[in-house]
Design an enzyme around this catalytic site. Structure first.
Site, PDB file in Angstrom:
ATOM      1  CB  CYS A 111      -0.978  -0.011   1.169  1.00  0.00           C
ATOM      2  SG  CYS A 111      -0.210  -0.018   2.810  1.00  0.00           S
TER       3      CYS A 111
ATOM      4  CD  GLU B 281      -8.074  -0.905  -1.172  1.00  0.00           C
ATOM      5  OE1 GLU B 281      -7.605  -0.682  -0.032  1.00  0.00           O
ATOM      6  OE2 GLU B 281      -9.192  -1.424  -1.349  1.00  0.00           O
TER       7      GLU B 281
ATOM      8  CG  HIS C 100      -4.640  -0.401   3.846  1.00  0.00           C
ATOM      9  ND1 HIS C 100      -3.794  -0.950   2.907  1.00  0.00           N
ATOM     10  CD2 HIS C 100      -5.766  -0.037   3.155  1.00  0.00           C
ATOM     11  CE1 HIS C 100      -4.384  -0.949   1.712  1.00  0.00           C
ATOM     12  NE2 HIS C 100      -5.570  -0.385   1.838  1.00  0.00           N
TER      13      HIS C 100
END
Length: 285
Positions: free
Chosen positions: A102, A173, A161
């Protein structure tokens, strides 16, 4: 014979009408604009800076690339082969996959848009980066957000995240091992922690750390509790510096320590790129 000729004529007429009807529909369908795919990746709202829009488009170019744990954290921004995450069996093949995790995707997107390498480090570092100009709480939802803002998830001060907002309640993402970079609906529930807006230029007093596995401390002393680990070079903002406990490491000895306000922690100047006593940084009281 007359009946047969009548049936053939009717059949020909029917085929002709069907062909004409089908051709008209095909022409109409070809003339109509194709609808945007539900999972399309683009800037979906106005108002963002040129750098933020560039970051969105750079991330969108990576749609379909593998998520790979630790991917995107090489010496330069860009996809790399990943590592096995001991806590995730799905990461067993990540060392064979070229891609991003991420924060690796965020790093690459903003490097492409802004030049240089403005957001190295992991999701936590990016959420607390010196380039952050605005913060938005989880309770504010997506209403105040613009494309290019970074959304984060975590609790208790941690961030595990991070993703890039597109607008219209959507984000791009690199989510988890076994999946590819994709567009998703923003997940406001669970441990959604809020969002930040990134500026192209670093704040005054910005420096880079160096070395690997460097810890910050609660106080300017190696015996005080550890606060946060920098796995590799990370951009940080230094509020002030002071003389405190002498530290010897990497062949250097220095008694200067710098205070990092975004982390609420101290780091020995040995691990800050620059002079032993940093120029332009004030002395802490």
């Amino acid at each position: 014979m007359a009946v047969r000729r009548t049936m053939v004529a009717a059949a020909v007429t029917a085929v002709t009408l069907l062909a004409a009807w089908g051709g008209a529909c095909a022409t109409e369908a070809a003339a109509a604009p194709a609808p945007k795919a539900a999972g399309s990746c683009d800037v979906l709202a106005p108002g963002a800076s040129a750098v933020a829009e560039g970051a969105v488009r750079a991330a969108c170019e990576q749609i379909g690339v593998w998520y790979t744990w630790g991917g995107g954290h090489g010496p330069q921004p860009g996809p790399t082969y990943g590592q096995v995450d001991p806590s995730d069996p799905d990461s067993a093949h990540d060392p064979e996959r070229l891609g991003f995790d991420c924060s690796g995707l965020v790093r690459y997107a903003y490097a492409r848009a802004a030049g240089g390498d403005p957001l190295p480090g992991n999701a936590y570092h990016q959420f607390h980066a010196p380039q952050v100009t605005q913060r938005f709480t989880a309770g504010q939802g997506t209403a105040p957000l613009l494309p290019g803002d970074l959304l984060a998830w975590g609790s208790g001060g941690s961030v595990h995240h991070i993703a890039i907002y597109l607008g219209a309640g959507r984000m791009v993402e690199a989510r988890e091992s076994g999946t590819r970079i994709t567009v998703s609906d923003v997940r406001l529930g669970g441990d959604y922690a809020g969002a930040v807006r990134i500026a192209a230029a670093a704040a005054p007093g910005t420096f880079s750390t160096w070395g690997t596995d460097v810890w910050t401390h609660r106080e300017p002393s190696t015996t005080s509790p550890r606060v946060h680990r920098f796995p590799g070079p990370t951009t940080v903002r230094i509020e002030c510096q002071k003389h405190a406990e002498p530290v010897t490491a990497e062949g250097y000895t220095n008694d200067a320590w710098s205070y990092l306000p975004e982390y609420g922690a101290w780091i020995t100047n040995i691990y800050i790129k620059g002079a032993a006593w940093l120029e332009g940084v004030r002395t802490c009281p």
